[in-house]
Design a protein around this motif. Structure first.
Motif, PDB file in Angstrom:
ATOM      1  N   ASP A 110       0.839  -1.199   0.000  1.00  7.91           N
ATOM      2  CA  ASP A 110       0.000   0.000   0.000  1.00  7.91           C
ATOM      3  C   ASP A 110       0.880   1.256   0.000  1.00  7.91           C
ATOM      4  O   ASP A 110       0.542   2.261   0.612  1.00  7.91           O
ATOM      5  CB  ASP A 110      -0.901   0.002   1.243  1.00  7.91           C
ATOM      6  CG  ASP A 110      -2.051   1.000   1.120  1.00  7.91           C
ATOM      7  OD1 ASP A 110      -2.419   1.351  -0.020  1.00  7.91           O
ATOM      8  OD2 ASP A 110      -2.567   1.442   2.160  1.00  7.91           O
ATOM      9  N   THR A 111       2.024   1.174  -0.712  1.00 11.24           N
ATOM     10  CA  THR A 111       2.998   2.268  -0.732  1.00 11.24           C
ATOM     11  C   THR A 111       3.275   2.734  -2.152  1.00 11.24           C
ATOM     12  O   THR A 111       3.524   1.921  -3.052  1.00 11.24           O
ATOM     13  CB  THR A 111       4.335   1.824  -0.072  1.00 11.24           C
ATOM     14  OG1 THR A 111       4.094   1.483   1.295  1.00 11.24           O
ATOM     15  CG2 THR A 111       5.373   2.935  -0.141  1.00 11.24           C
ATOM     16  N   LEU A 112       3.238   4.030  -2.343  1.00  9.89           N
ATOM     17  CA  LEU A 112       3.666   4.657  -3.588  1.00  9.89           C
ATOM     18  C   LEU A 112       5.109   5.109  -3.403  1.00  9.89           C
ATOM     19  O   LEU A 112       5.420   5.818  -2.449  1.00  9.89           O
ATOM     20  CB  LEU A 112       2.785   5.864  -3.914  1.00  9.89           C
ATOM     21  CG  LEU A 112       3.250   6.750  -5.077  1.00  9.89           C
ATOM     22  CD1 LEU A 112       3.203   5.993  -6.394  1.00  9.89           C
ATOM     23  CD2 LEU A 112       2.413   8.024  -5.151  1.00  9.89           C
ATOM     24  N   PHE A 113       5.983   4.698  -4.290  1.00 10.34           N
ATOM     25  CA  PHE A 113       7.392   5.064  -4.205  1.00 10.34           C
ATOM     26  C   PHE A 113       7.670   6.250  -5.133  1.00 10.34           C
ATOM     27  O   PHE A 113       7.234   6.261  -6.294  1.00 10.34           O
ATOM     28  CB  PHE A 113       8.282   3.874  -4.600  1.00 10.34           C
ATOM     29  CG  PHE A 113       8.133   2.690  -3.676  1.00 10.34           C
ATOM     30  CD1 PHE A 113       8.922   2.578  -2.545  1.00 10.34           C
ATOM     31  CD2 PHE A 113       7.180   1.704  -3.935  1.00 10.34           C
ATOM     32  CE1 PHE A 113       8.780   1.495  -1.677  1.00 10.34           C
ATOM     33  CE2 PHE A 113       7.031   0.617  -3.086  1.00 10.34           C
ATOM     34  CZ  PHE A 113       7.834   0.517  -1.949  1.00 10.34           C
ATOM     35  N   ILE A 114       8.371   7.228  -4.608  1.00 10.38           N
ATOM     36  CA  ILE A 114       8.787   8.381  -5.407  1.00 10.38           C
ATOM     37  C   ILE A 114      10.294   8.518  -5.278  1.00 10.38           C
ATOM     38  O   ILE A 114      10.812   8.774  -4.175  1.00 10.38           O
ATOM     39  CB  ILE A 114       8.107   9.691  -4.951  1.00 10.38           C
ATOM     40  CG1 ILE A 114       6.584   9.567  -5.010  1.00 10.38           C
ATOM     41  CG2 ILE A 114       8.574  10.862  -5.811  1.00 10.38           C
ATOM     42  CD1 ILE A 114       5.842  10.822  -4.554  1.00 10.38           C
TER      43      ILE A 114
END
Length: 409
Positions: A110-114
């Motif tokens: 449930d993580t968006l990586f930037i």
């Protein structure tokens, strides 16, 4: 006959410094960031519609410090607690224990990586990114890339059909917080980036339109310059834990921008110190008050915390003499602590240069004003010092040596 003359450089007038800053404004990109229309950016991010509830920002230095400063300042504010869409986490250090400790706080599914790197080849950032890719699936569905449009990281992103956001070439990393570097993750998290830019614009307009900040910033910068050989350390004493991130951002901005060799081949520099009140009243304040007179101090207060938490009206056996704090709001206590410290330095020790910045409230507008205020101040001091404020040749040597060591390992 050889005759080398090393005369002190004559200080430039305020008019000359202002003219140079206005000319620099035409080529240095950070000056224009407060005036950017965010409509297209917000529409694009809304259309991407990332569902993840957590954001992992992978970067270091200018790629993360500004965003962390804003996030840390705003995240506990009750108004923002209701509107935040995503929680931010920062992966900056190659310390393996810290890396895995931060990972333990994430739900990787449930993580968006930037990933953020201006050059696209920052070794710390790429190393962490490689590790994350080895332990979880990262692709266009949960990854954004923020970099220069011709970097190798951008090539990687395009090859893998990953959405990218540009960092303008004429915006240096430590001055980039109001670019996509900060705006993309902050908007996704639910912060009002237009208010952030509006605050920065307020500081910019006030200076360039020769209003309140015009004389103020020139006088402050000139003071730092003219007394640099005596007061060569500049301490910020921030009276709120919410400004911890701002202090770290300031240390990088001030140190990396002003520690340079000037046009006369002379080493220049002012040493930044970030302090938090009231905690550092019990450590560093003693050095300020009775130590060598080599430090200026800027106190930063928050006028209204908008939090009415009170000290409980409880009488503790043996500690009844402290009952005078009962029912006092904590926001009043911390500002009284600041005022008492300021008075002790200002009134009792008159040979310590100080100034006071009061932030009206905890908001995007106010932190935007403060960040751009310090970016402008840094640029003006750099002009007085006759240095290139925007490069960092002293950092590049270590990178080259590290690269050689790793290749020969």
């Amino acid at each position: 006959m050889k005759n080398n003359l090393y005369y002190p450089q004559v200080s430039l007038s305020d008019k000359e410094i202002f003219a140079e800053i206005k000319k620099e404004r035409e080529v240095i990109g950070y000056y224009s960031l407060p005036y950017v229309d965010t409509t297209v950016l917000k529409t694009r991010l809304d259309d991407l519609n990332f569902p993840q509830k957590q954001i992992a920002i992978i970067g270091i230095g200018g790629s993360t410090l500004g965003t962390y400063a804003i996030y840390n300042f705003l995240k506990y504010n009750k108004q923002h607690n209701k509107s935040l869409k995503k929680e931010l986490f920062f992966f900056e250090s190659t310390d393996p224990v810290n890396l895995n400790g931060t990972l333990a706080q994430l739900n990787l599914k449930d993580t968006l990586f930037i990933i953020i790197s201006k050059s696209g080849t920052t070794i710390e950032t790429i190393s962490i990114f490689k590790y994350l890719m080895s332990i979880t699936k990262i692709d266009k569905s949960n990854l954004l890339v923020i970099t220069e449009d011709d970097s190798k990281l951008n090539t990687f992103a395009k090859t893998n059909d990953i959405n990218t956001f540009d960092i303008p070439k004429n915006v240096g990393g430590r001055f980039s917080v109001l670019s996509n570097v900060g705006l993309v993750p902050l908007y996704l998290a639910g912060f009002d980036i237009d208010e952030l830019l509006k605050g920065a614009k307020k500081s910019s307009d006030s200076f360039f339109d020769k209003k309140k900040l015009f004389k103020h910033l020139l006088k402050k910068a000139r003071t730092y310059y003219e007394f640099k050989d005596v007061y060569n350390m500049n301490a910020i004493f921030s009276y709120s834990q919410l400004l911890e991130g701002f202090n770290k951002w300031y240390v990088q901005l001030w140190g990396e921008s002003l520690g340079k060799v000037d046009v006369n081949n002379t080493n220049q520099g002012l040493t930044p110190i970030g302090l938090l009140g009231p905690v550092d009243q019990h450590s560093f304040l003693q050095l300020i008050v009775e130590g060598q007179r080599d430090k200026t101090v800027t106190f930063i207060k928050i006028k209204d915390f908008k939090d009415n938490t009170k000290i409980a009206p409880i009488s503790l056996e043996g500690l009844e003499e402290l009952d005078y704090v009962n029912n006092l709001n904590f926001k009043e206590l911390i500002n009284l602590q600041a005022d008492a410290t300021i008075a002790s330095v200002k009134e009792l020790k008159k040979d310590i240069p100080i100034d006071i910045i009061e932030i009206e409230e905890i908001s995007e507008f106010e932190i935007g004003k403060l960040l751009f205020y310090y970016e402008l101040l840094t640029s003006i001091v750099g002009k007085f010092l006759r240095i290139n404020t925007y490069d960092q040749p002293g950092v590049e040597g270590g990178k080259i040596i590290l690269k050689g060591m790793l290749k020969n390992k």
